[in-house]
Design an enzyme around this catalytic site. Structure first.
Site, short mmCIF file in Angstrom:
data_model
loop_
_atom_site.label_atom_id
_atom_site.label_comp_id
_atom_site.label_asym_id
_atom_site.label_seq_id
_atom_site.Cartn_x
_atom_site.Cartn_y
_atom_site.Cartn_z
N LYS A 180 0.84 -1.21 0.00
CA LYS A 180 0.00 0.00 0.00
C LYS A 180 0.87 1.25 0.00
O LYS A 180 2.02 1.22 0.45
CB LYS A 180 -0.87 0.02 1.28
CG LYS A 180 -2.03 -0.92 1.24
CD LYS A 180 -2.98 -0.65 2.40
CE LYS A 180 -4.15 -1.61 2.38
NZ LYS A 180 -5.00 -1.48 1.19
N ARG A 201 -10.60 -10.94 1.15
CA ARG A 201 -11.45 -11.96 0.49
C ARG A 201 -10.81 -13.35 0.62
O ARG A 201 -11.51 -14.35 0.58
CB ARG A 201 -11.70 -11.56 -0.97
CG ARG A 201 -10.49 -11.48 -1.84
CD ARG A 201 -10.74 -10.72 -3.14
NE ARG A 201 -10.83 -9.27 -2.94
CZ ARG A 201 -11.10 -8.40 -3.90
NH1 ARG A 201 -11.31 -8.80 -5.14
NH2 ARG A 201 -11.15 -7.11 -3.64
#
Ligand code: BES
Ligand code: ZN
Ligand code: ZN
Length: 502
Positions: free
Chosen positions: A280, A354
């Site tokens: 990130k 996920r």
């Protein structure tokens, strides 16, 4: 904050500040506000006539009683238009009023319930709204500052009620409000805890302590047990971290599982999300300690289910991992086989939520549940779609959808239904595995493709996914949600559980 229900006349109450209310547009208040106005020789009617006090929702007007009442100050809070009045308005008014009382340096505050009189609200609901909103507004997340806070705080709230027959109803509502608010605050405080403290082990320990306190069954799966279950998609995320993963299973009414309806709640528990090798950007990364908000919510909701003794078998599943980088970490292009036997290709190590949910949802398949609901700070894309006004709701089950939307309406924790078209599956087809975890570089419909990915691993018909990434943290204070983690989803799902019927 100490909260008591007191039977008596509002005019006799001793406190630093007394809260009364006003519907929008009312020129001459009746009820308790009217009685206070008379005792003050028409001072409330005067501020109304001057246009200073309009009854607009959340507006507060402070008056000095100059010896005409035992309380030195009266605060009038606006309830908005009477025709639109509901639980949400009652909570917003209560939150704004207690905040204003605090800003006026009051310690002991007395109040009437908002809406139970002229508003026609059920006294239980009115007391719940009042207590819930006041506690949510006033709770302070512990800090790590060396100097202690000196600002005066509201330490007691006395709810004054004239009608004796309402007292037990207000007691009941107040208890409900306290349990719900403290469960949301439990989730908030966990999400606020820095990730060097709030590791997967720490959260599992907190879950254990909470379970012992409220009487929940708990089981914590260690890495080896997850391996034995074949949860290799979940475990892939944990590979890059020195903190071992944990999988917490909480159950309310485990011993009555056969006779009661079962509901399974799943929460994303990434204690810190660096993005992994798909790293990130630096700017907002510090906040990724709240990437376990879904898991924190599940713990909070199970806490409330136990304390409210809900007639349901509720299961809470929280996969807990840290998404880091080291020599063992997963890499883009890796392929893993999860608990269902299906394989997955890693395109982005930053689409880790996920991955852990894939195996947690697969695990949920072992319960004969009436519904499985997951909550996750899953995508940045949900903020692009909805801003900060509603969490995304993904489900193909119309009954569950209607129930969730009703709970959202009742609590003001808004949900907005998002599409789950089958065509979105195209985008997550992998060249070498059953599915891939990201559509990169294609970015369209990032929220729906993430939901389709989860659906790939779900074995129940009645499943709903809530993407709370846009709601779990607020940059600016809102009524009931001070700046920081919000616990958004706890009140919503406790309401769903409380109203779950055949
Ligand atoms: N934890 C993030 C999602 C997130 C972003 C939560 C901002 C709160 C605020 C999640 O794991 C993530 O990084 N998602 C990626 C998915 C992408 C790689 C497919 C995203 O949204 O960019
Ligand atoms: Zn991520
Ligand atoms: Zn994440």
């Amino acid at each position: 904050m100490n909260i008591t229900i007191q039977h008596g006349n509002i005019l006799d109450v001793q406190a630093d500040l007394l809260i009364v209310n006003l519907f929008e547009g009312v020129q001459a208040p009746g009820g308790a506000t009217g009685a206070v106005d008379k005792a003050l020789d028409g001072a409330i009617r005067q501020v109304i006539a001057l246009g200073e006090c309009t009854g607009k929702l959340g507006e507060t007007t402070l008056l000095y009683t100059l010896g005409r009442l035992p309380t030195p100050r009266v605060l009038v809070v606006g309830l908005g238009p009477a025709a639109e009045f509901d639980g949400h308005q009652a909570r917003v008014a209560a939150a704004k009023a207690i905040r204003a009382a605090q800003q006026a340096k009051a310690r002991h505050v007395a109040t009437i319930t908002h809406g139970a009189g002229i508003g026609g609200m059920d006294p239980v609901d009115a007391a719940q709204a009042l207590v819930e909103a006041s506690l949510l507004e006033m709770h302070q997340t512990p800090t790590y500052r060396s100097e202690t806070e000196t600002e005066p705080r509201v330490t007691s709230l006395t709810v004054v009620e004239f009608q004796a027959s309402h007292i037990p109803l207000l007691e009941q509502g107040a208890r409900l409000g306290r349990i719900v608010a403290e469960s949301a605050v439990f989730a908030r405080d966990l999400a606020a805890t820095p990730s060097n403290i709030a590791t997967p082990s720490y959260i599992a320990q907190q879950a254990e302590a909470m379970a012992a306190e409220v009487g929940l069954s708990i089981q914590i799966l260690e890495q080896e047990e997850m391996e034995a279950l074949g949860m290799h998609i979940l475990l892939a995320v944990a590979k890059g971290s020195d903190s071992p993963p944990k999988f917490v299973i909480l159950e309310h009414n485990k011993d009555r599982a056969q006779e009661l309806p079962t509901l399974v709640l799943v929460g994303k528990g990434v204690t810190f999300d660096t993005g992994g090798y798909s790293l990130k950007r630096a700017e907002g990364m510090w906040k990724m300690k709240y990437d376990m908000s879904g898991a924190a919510n599940v713990l909070g909701i199970l806490r409330a289910a136990a304390l409210l003794d809900l007639p349901l078998h509720v299961v809470g599943l929280t996969p807990l991992v840290e998404n880091m980088i080291n020599g063992h970490a997963q890499k883009p292009g890796d392929v893993y086989r999860g608990m269902t036997g299906k394989t997955m290709e890693v395109i982005s190590t930053d689409a880790e939520g996920r991955m852990i949910l894939a195996d947690a949802l697969a695990y949920a398949g072992r319960y004969q549940a009436e519904a499985v609901i997951d909550q996750a700070t899953l995508t940045g894309a949900i903020s692009i779609a909805l801003g900060k006004q509603a969490a995304g709701l993904f489900t193909e089950d119309e009954t569950l959808k209607a129930r969730l939307l009703a709970a959202a309406q009742a609590t003001g924790e808004r949900l907005w239904p998002m599409p789950m078209y089958d065509e979105y599956k195209e985008a997550i087809k992998s060249d070498i595995a059953d599915v891939k975890n990201s559509t990169m570089p294609e970015r369209g419909a990032g929220v729906s493709t993430s939901a389709k990915f989860l659906q790939h691993f779900v074995e129940q018909d009645a499943w709903a996914h809530l993407d709370i990434a846009n709601m779990a943290w607020t940059e600016k204070a809102r009524p009931m949600y001070p700046k920081g983690p919000t616990g958004f989803g706890v009140r919503l799902l406790v309401q769903l559980l409380r109203t779950w019927g055949p």
